[in-house]
Write a protein that holds these residues in place. Structure first.
Motif, short mmCIF file in Angstrom:
data_model
loop_
_atom_site.label_atom_id
_atom_site.label_comp_id
_atom_site.label_asym_id
_atom_site.label_seq_id
_atom_site.Cartn_x
_atom_site.Cartn_y
_atom_site.Cartn_z
N SER A 170 -21.50 19.21 39.54
CA SER A 170 -22.51 18.33 38.93
C SER A 170 -22.98 18.87 37.58
N GLY B 50 -23.37 13.21 37.94
CA GLY B 50 -23.59 13.51 39.36
C GLY B 50 -22.71 12.57 40.17
N SER B 51 -23.26 11.38 40.47
CA SER B 51 -22.45 10.38 41.17
C SER B 51 -21.22 10.02 40.34
N TRP C 203 -27.71 21.96 39.56
CA TRP C 203 -27.83 21.85 41.03
C TRP C 203 -26.75 22.69 41.72
N GLU D 197 -33.07 27.78 45.37
CA GLU D 197 -31.85 27.54 46.14
C GLU D 197 -30.66 27.21 45.26
N PHE D 198 -30.94 26.57 44.14
CA PHE D 198 -29.81 26.28 43.26
C PHE D 198 -30.10 26.71 41.83
N TYR E 179 -36.23 19.56 52.97
CA TYR E 179 -34.81 19.70 52.65
C TYR E 179 -34.01 18.52 53.20
N TYR F 268 -27.25 15.24 48.32
CA TYR F 268 -26.22 16.26 48.04
C TYR F 268 -24.87 15.84 48.64
N GLY F 269 -23.82 16.32 48.00
CA GLY F 269 -22.47 15.99 48.48
C GLY F 269 -22.11 14.53 48.26
N GLY F 270 -22.93 13.81 47.48
CA GLY F 270 -22.66 12.39 47.21
C GLY F 270 -23.80 11.52 47.71
N VAL G 19 -23.95 5.50 46.90
CA VAL G 19 -22.58 5.55 46.40
C VAL G 19 -21.59 5.65 47.58
#
Ligand SMILES: Cc1cc2nc3c(=O)[nH]c(=O)nc-3n(C[C@H](O)[C@H](O)[C@H](O)COP(=O)(O)OP(=O)(O)OC[C@H]3O[C@@H](n4cnc5c(N)ncnc54)[C@H](O)[C@@H]3O)c2cc1C
Length: 379
Positions: free
Chosen positions: A127, A132-133, A157, A208-209, A349, A356-358, A362
């Motif tokens: 990302s 992103g998407s 991220w 975390e990121f 979270y 996250y992960g998509g 989408v």
């Protein structure tokens, strides 16, 4: 007895039963920092690898004990049932390890064993601030020079980006017009000249990121994962594991969280339909991702169908954490006890699980168009 000496799942379950005392040393500690959690996870992996448990499901040439993704799934399940959380390095191992295995066996032979032994941590640099998407619009560039490939750009991220040793960086080697056809995945040493990482804090207060900056970072040809220009195919391959195996890892943790909530004093106050809903969605993730892992372990291409696992997981994360929130009653919002803090962190979270992960919107479009075959734009 090491697990290498045994074959059947029942024997692996027996190993966990026989080693309860040793495993207790790795049980999560209240209030520990992310750095401490990463260190505890690494120590746990070292212990499990030494015992021949961690490594099941990975080829022997890469420090594993042979077997398939099903063997790995069983280990993850048993770890969680033993009251342990899954070390932070296992999610990137599943995601990037699958790509290295299929497209860069030499890198896999060097780096997979190090993660299995708890000696290395990876991150995923896909990302970007404006991609992103719509990942195919990413702008990080890589061009060929006399020294090798030169990478320049910014990622965002990037989970554990500031703690990781290596990063799988998706970069543009073709023109912008080529979109997804002009991408290549690179293996980047996070200590290389020109790499910078700035931690980003989540709502839960953890770094975390990270934002990852690449300023003329040079890597050689051995760090190209797959062919030049094949980055999209590699990314689609690893997304099957990111969405499929991650769903399996998380459902194991969520079953544990739901079980703990069920024992809570105020559980009687929680509407039964909320509990029933959480249990149903969670069961559907487990059934669905078990099937996905079975297919992946047979070498099948699951493709866009894996978006279904991802959508179900997002719903299960949120439904289970809603039950935990209700079970804690007023304490959820007001108590500073460790259990309440943990529950609040997990609840916040869980809101990210549909991103996250998509992002879920989408993923729903992907299912409609690529799985069901509806025309683009049909609502
Ligand atoms: C906890 C967490 C960890 C992450 N870790 C990593 C990591 O390690 N590595 C990494 O590379 N990335 C990581 N990400 C980033 C993640 O992959 C992106 O957030 C995700 O792909 C969405 O991209 P975006 O944030 O740019 O949102 P956008 O793409 O800008 O989307 C914003 C909103 O618009 C909607 N939207 C966008 N396009 C469409 C469309 N075509 N149709 C309908 N709706 C649409 C989305 O559904 C979303 O609701 C992480 C994210 C989170 C939350």
């Amino acid at each position: 007895m090491t697990v290498r000496a045994v074959e059947r799942p029942a024997d692996l379950r027996g190993w966990f039963g026989d080693h309860v005392e040793e495993l207790r040393a790795f049980v999560p500690v209240d209030g520990e920092s992310l750095d401490d959690r990463v260190a505890r996870g690494a120590a746990m992996l070292g212990f499990l690898h030494g015992a021949g448990v961690m490594g099941r499901g990975w080829p022997e040439a890469w420090g594993g004990a042979g077997g398939t993704a099903i063997d790995r799934a069983l280990v993850y399940d048993l770890l969680v049932r033993s009251g342990l959380d899954l070390p932070e390095s296992l999610a990137p191992l599943e995601v990037l390890g699958s790509a290295l295995s299929a497209y860069a066996p030499e890198l896999a032979a060097t780096h997979v064993p190090r993660v299995l032994r708890g000696q290395e941590l990876w991150c995923q640099g896909f990302s970007e601030p404006d991609a992103g998407s719509d990942l195919a619009s990413l702008r990080t560039r890589a061009h060929r020079s006399a020294e090798g490939w030169v990478l320049t750009g910014q990622k965002v991220w990037t989970s554990l980006g500031h703690l990781a040793d290596y990063c799988g960086v998706l970069a543009r080697t073709g023109t912008t017009d080529e979109r997804h056809r002009g991408l290549t995945l690179f293996w980047v040493d996070m200590r290389a000249d020109g790499v910078g990482a700035r931690p980003l804090q989540t709502l839960t207060g953890e770094d975390e990121f990270a934002e990852v900056f690449l300023d003329e970072v040079v890597v050689d040809d051995s760090c190209v994962i797959g062919e030049v220009g094949q980055g999209w195919a590699v990314a689609m391959h690893l997304l099957q594991y990111e969405r499929g195996m991650w769903a399996w890892q998380r459902q194991a943790m969520l079953h544990q969280a739901l079980e703990i909530a069920m024992a809570h004093d105020e559980m009687d106050e929680v509407p039964v339909d909320a509990i029933g809903h959480a249990f149903c969605v969670l069961s559907s993730v487990r059934a669905r991702s078990a099937r996905t892992i079975e297919r992946l372990s047979r070498g099948e291409i699951v493709g866009p169908e894996v978006s279904i696992d991802k959508i179900l997981l997002g719903r299960a994360e949120q439904a289970v954490n809603d039950v935990v929130r209700l079970a804690l009653g007023r304490d959820f919002a007001t108590s500073d006890a460790a259990a309440a803090e943990r529950a609040r962190g997990a609840w916040f979270y869980s809101r990210a699980a549909s991103i996250y992960g998509g992002a879920v919107e989408v993923q729903l479009d992907l299912v409609a168009q690529r799985v069901i075959g509806l025309p683009r734009g049909t609502r």
